[in-house]
Enzyme design. Structure first.
Site, mmCIF file in Angstrom:
data_model
loop_
_atom_site.group_PDB
_atom_site.id
_atom_site.type_symbol
_atom_site.label_atom_id
_atom_site.label_comp_id
_atom_site.label_asym_id
_atom_site.label_seq_id
_atom_site.Cartn_x
_atom_site.Cartn_y
_atom_site.Cartn_z
ATOM 1 N N GLU A 9 0.680 -1.212 0.098
ATOM 2 C CA GLU A 9 0.069 -0.087 0.004
ATOM 3 C C GLU A 9 0.913 0.870 0.060
ATOM 4 O O GLU A 9 1.453 1.503 0.925
ATOM 5 C CB GLU A 9 -0.870 0.082 1.329
ATOM 6 C CG GLU A 9 -1.771 -1.572 1.692
ATOM 7 C CD GLU A 9 -2.090 -1.628 2.935
ATOM 8 O OE1 GLU A 9 -2.128 0.222 3.959
ATOM 9 O OE2 GLU A 9 -2.546 -2.127 3.219
ATOM 10 N N ARG A 53 -6.660 -1.692 -5.148
ATOM 11 C CA ARG A 53 -8.017 -0.607 -4.046
ATOM 12 C C ARG A 53 -7.064 0.869 -4.696
ATOM 13 O O ARG A 53 -6.151 0.803 -4.271
ATOM 14 C CB ARG A 53 -7.712 -1.663 -3.070
ATOM 15 C CG ARG A 53 -8.966 0.069 -2.027
ATOM 16 C CD ARG A 53 -9.201 -0.547 -0.599
ATOM 17 N NE ARG A 53 -9.753 0.390 0.034
ATOM 18 C CZ ARG A 53 -9.543 1.032 1.965
ATOM 19 N NH1 ARG A 53 -8.436 0.233 2.027
ATOM 20 N NH2 ARG A 53 -10.423 1.461 2.209
ATOM 21 N N TYR A 55 -7.881 5.191 -2.925
ATOM 22 C CA TYR A 55 -8.101 5.842 -2.116
ATOM 23 C C TYR A 55 -7.837 6.878 -2.165
ATOM 24 O O TYR A 55 -7.156 6.957 -2.564
ATOM 25 C CB TYR A 55 -9.742 4.470 -0.893
ATOM 26 C CG TYR A 55 -7.873 4.068 -0.233
ATOM 27 C CD1 TYR A 55 -7.803 4.395 0.880
ATOM 28 C CD2 TYR A 55 -7.531 2.747 -0.323
ATOM 29 C CE1 TYR A 55 -7.402 3.768 2.041
ATOM 30 C CE2 TYR A 55 -6.738 2.273 0.415
ATOM 31 C CZ TYR A 55 -6.543 2.910 1.409
ATOM 32 O OH TYR A 55 -5.207 2.704 2.266
ATOM 33 N N ASP A 57 -6.784 8.903 1.427
ATOM 34 C CA ASP A 57 -6.695 8.314 2.410
ATOM 35 C C ASP A 57 -6.325 10.043 3.921
ATOM 36 O O ASP A 57 -7.212 10.772 2.676
ATOM 37 C CB ASP A 57 -5.062 8.349 2.451
ATOM 38 C CG ASP A 57 -5.006 6.896 4.089
ATOM 39 O OD1 ASP A 57 -5.712 6.661 4.288
ATOM 40 O OD2 ASP A 57 -3.731 7.058 4.406
ATOM 41 N N GLU A 63 -4.242 7.005 -2.041
ATOM 42 C CA GLU A 63 -3.453 5.930 -1.868
ATOM 43 C C GLU A 63 -3.631 4.863 -2.480
ATOM 44 O O GLU A 63 -4.887 4.236 -2.884
ATOM 45 C CB GLU A 63 -3.742 5.004 0.233
ATOM 46 C CG GLU A 63 -3.346 3.616 0.353
ATOM 47 C CD GLU A 63 -3.262 3.861 1.467
ATOM 48 O OE1 GLU A 63 -2.963 2.672 1.896
ATOM 49 O OE2 GLU A 63 -2.938 4.617 2.417
ATOM 50 N N THR A 66 -2.309 -2.731 -4.524
ATOM 51 C CA THR A 66 -1.529 -3.244 -5.014
ATOM 52 C C THR A 66 -2.450 -4.705 -4.594
ATOM 53 O O THR A 66 -3.544 -5.063 -3.858
ATOM 54 C CB THR A 66 -0.332 -4.199 -4.900
ATOM 55 O OG1 THR A 66 0.191 -4.816 -3.808
ATOM 56 C CG2 THR A 66 0.665 -3.035 -5.359
ATOM 57 N N TRP A 419 -12.130 -6.959 -0.184
ATOM 58 C CA TRP A 419 -10.581 -7.821 -0.583
ATOM 59 C C TRP A 419 -11.448 -8.894 -0.121
ATOM 60 O O TRP A 419 -11.179 -10.579 -1.206
ATOM 61 C CB TRP A 419 -9.953 -7.685 0.501
ATOM 62 C CG TRP A 419 -9.011 -6.932 1.245
ATOM 63 C CD1 TRP A 419 -9.278 -5.461 1.520
ATOM 64 C CD2 TRP A 419 -7.920 -6.232 -0.774
ATOM 65 N NE1 TRP A 419 -8.520 -4.212 0.975
ATOM 66 C CE2 TRP A 419 -7.517 -4.688 0.014
ATOM 67 C CE3 TRP A 419 -7.204 -6.491 -1.703
ATOM 68 C CZ2 TRP A 419 -6.630 -4.304 -0.837
ATOM 69 C CZ3 TRP A 419 -6.984 -6.264 -2.490
ATOM 70 C CH2 TRP A 419 -6.184 -4.569 -1.659
#
Length: 452
Positions: A9, A53, A55, A57, A63, A66, A419
């Protein structure tokens, strides 16, 4: 666990320079960046067709997390794909600004600190088996993580009241605990919050938040590969010398300030060892372990670079690694710049260069220019990275998520994913729970897609 699920991340720093009188706050710039995402995803927190993902943050930091990967090169490729995804948003946002009469250049930095002293992270995730004591893993792993800046730090010019100094790690000054369940308030080295994103009876997720964001592909591979290998050795019962640190937080700062790796750090019980001593121990165990382990070319490349970097630190001759390790590449760049222009490390132009190294925009970012000139090694290709922007890893659960998202978008169906869940938001609210991150084929998901 020789086949391990891993992910990275990355939070990106954002800034914007404006050409006219109109100014925007970082929050507003971040909203421009995510406007295209919100237009199709109806949220600034979305999953993409490649299983990742994306988004916004805390603190206006984009952010990118993977998708689940099960090989090192796959992970490096998908980490780089995140840069391309963010670069596309940057270009789109600049065009939107121009269309609205706000001239400006947006910068996204894959680094860990800004000029105001704020820090943002690069978090690594490793799936580990639930069996066994977590405290044993963290006890053995902590000295490795504190000293691994020697092999995978991103490098940074730190301005102190006395003078500017070059440090190994960007993140080291901002870590306040060894092991903790918090990520933002106290910034531990290992985060213990138990969110496995998998079958909780079988697995837990080790969340390492001490690492630097790396530009170099080979450094990323070394960072993740060495940590995964140390975990594998712990799981296999390999015995390590006890390097329990007296004060991990003091030690991580001391290691970051010593480019020779020779400065002693205090261990529990009053003993001492240098970062080089500690890394040599883990490296020696890895070399031994590989002799009986099933062959793996990627792991062998990691151990080879690990050894060459430790040799380079010991001899202070970095010629054999100066295209492969971020902090070494960066330091060489600064030294050449200082020699050419006769300037001190404290010169603002060096700080500017430090930042520009992490600029992800191709053709403008300094690391990209070094890579094009062959001064930074590659382990993946532009074609593989571009493919990973839209295609999930084919060997993990990410394949199921990516295929579901693609099918739902193409069919114009409303859906929700995270997830572990894939859900069609129709009258039946059909949901598939995917608890096995190693599984890339699932008849339930096939049926759900076929029903669209």
């Amino acid at each position: 666990m020789q086949r391990r699920i891993m992910g990275i991340e990355t939070e990106f720093g954002v800034t914007c320079t404006f050409h006219g009188h109109r100014r925007l706050s970082p929050d507003e710039v971040a909203r421009y960046l995510f406007r295209r995402v919100v237009s199709w995803g109806r949220s600034s927190n979305v999953f993409l067709r490649n299983g990742a993902r994306l988004y916004l943050d805390v603190g206006s930091h984009p952010e990118y997390a993977t998708a689940e990967c099960d090989s090192l090169i796959q992970l490096v490729t998908h980490d780089r794909a995140g840069e391309r995804v963010l670069e596309d948003l940057l270009i789109d946002a600049e065009q939107r600004l121009a269309d609205e009469g706000i001239g400006g250049d947006i910068y996204l930095f894959k680094n860990n600190t800004d000029s105001a002293g704020n820090s943002y992270g690069c978090h690594e995730n490793y799936l580990i088996v639930r069996a066994g004591e977590f405290s044993r893993i963290s006890d053995v792993l902590l000295p490795f993580l504190v000293t691994r800046q020697l092999i995978c730090g991103a490098g940074k010019v730190l301005q102190t009241p006395k003078a500017a100094t070059f440090c190994l790690s960007q993140r080291a000054e901002h870590i306040w605990e060894g092991v903790s369940s918090a990520t933002t308030r106290s910034r531990p080295i290992i985060n213990t919050r138990d969110e496995p994103h998998a079958d909780a009876e079988k697995y837990r997720r080790l969340h390492v938040i001490v690492g630097d964001s790396n530009m170099s592909e080979s450094t990323t591979m070394l960072k993740v590969g060495s940590a995964s290998l140390v975990l594998e050795m712990i799981e296999a019962g390999v015995a390590f010398r006890d390097f329990s640190l007296d004060n991990p937080i003091r030690a991580i700062r001391e290691v970051s300030h010593d480019l020779t790796g020779r400065r002693p750090v205090r261990l529990a019980g009053g003993r001492q060892a240098s970062a080089l001593d500690i890394q040599r121990e883990y490296y020696a165990r890895a070399v031994e372990y590989l002799q009986s382990r099933e062959p793996n070319t990627q792991i062998e490349q990691v151990v080879d670079l690990w050894g060459r970097q430790l040799d380079a630190v010991e001899s202070q001759d970095f010629a054999k690694v100066d295209t492969e390790i971020d902090w070494v590449i960066k330091r060489k760049l600064f030294q050449r710049y200082q020699d050419r222009y006769n300037m001190e490390l404290s010169d603002p132009k060096i700080s500017q260069l430090d930042l520009a190294y992490h600029d992800i925009k191709r053709g403008r970012g300094v690391f990209d220019l070094l890579q094009r000139k062959g001064l930074a090694a590659r382990i993946t290709t532009d074609e593989e990275i571009e493919a990973a922007v839209n295609t999930p890893p084919q060997t993990t659960r990410a394949k199921l998520r990516g295929e579901f998202i693609s099918a739902a978008q193409e069919a114009g169906r409303d859906f929700t994913v995270d997830w572990v869940h894939l859900k069609l938001n129709d009258q039946a609210q059909r949901t598939v729970l995917c608890k096995d991150p190693f599984r890339s084929v699932d008849e339930r998901v096939k049926r759900l897609i076929a029903s669209m």
